[in-house]
Design a protein around this motif. Structure first.
Motif: not given
Length: 137
Positions: A37, A26, A19, A8, A16-17, A24, A11
């Motif tokens: 999100a 949000t 994966r 994670a 944040s993202l 992925e 952003v």
């Protein structure tokens, strides 16, 4: 043993993202929150729901359990000090014609063999019911 990994990254101040594999998601990491999100508490509830649904997918062929759909409704109760998810309740709703005995057995197996279910239930009160979806006319 199976091993899982997620990475994670922040952003910006609003999100944040996370994966894993080719996926992925949000994350709502904005202090003010965001509607598009999942926040951390909602992610925890979603993980429990996903575990329960995946458990049904695994158990159904073994037990010859026929169903058309699954819905999981969860509620988390958070205490403030110290911050802690004090209780999680759920309704596991299955669209099935199976008898009550097989429905109860499914519930038993979902609770017994779910990795995330067992992890969360060891840390907080996790309880709920299994229901048959009402037939619509």
């Amino acid at each position: 043993m199976l091993e899982y990994s997620v990475v994670a990254n922040r952003v910006d101040a609003h999100g944040s993202l996370a994966r894993t594999k080719d996926a992925e998601i949000t994350l709502d990491t904005d202090v003010k929150g965001r509607l598009d999100a999942f926040n951390p508490a909602e992610l925890l509830l979603a993980a429990v729901a996903a575990c329960m649904i995946k458990g049904i997918e695994r158990i159904a062929p073994v037990n010859r359990f026929s169903y058309r759909g699954v819905e999981v409704r969860l509620r988390g109760l958070r205490q403030d000090s110290p911050p802690f998810m004090a209780k999680i309740t759920y309704e596991l709703i299955i669209d099935t014609d199976e008898d009550d005995r097989k429905l109860d057995l499914m519930h038993h197996n979902v609770r017994k063999y779910g990795t995330i279910f067992n992890t969360v239930s060891a840390a907080t009160k996790l309880e709920g019911t299994i229901l048959r979806k009402a037939k619509t006319v």
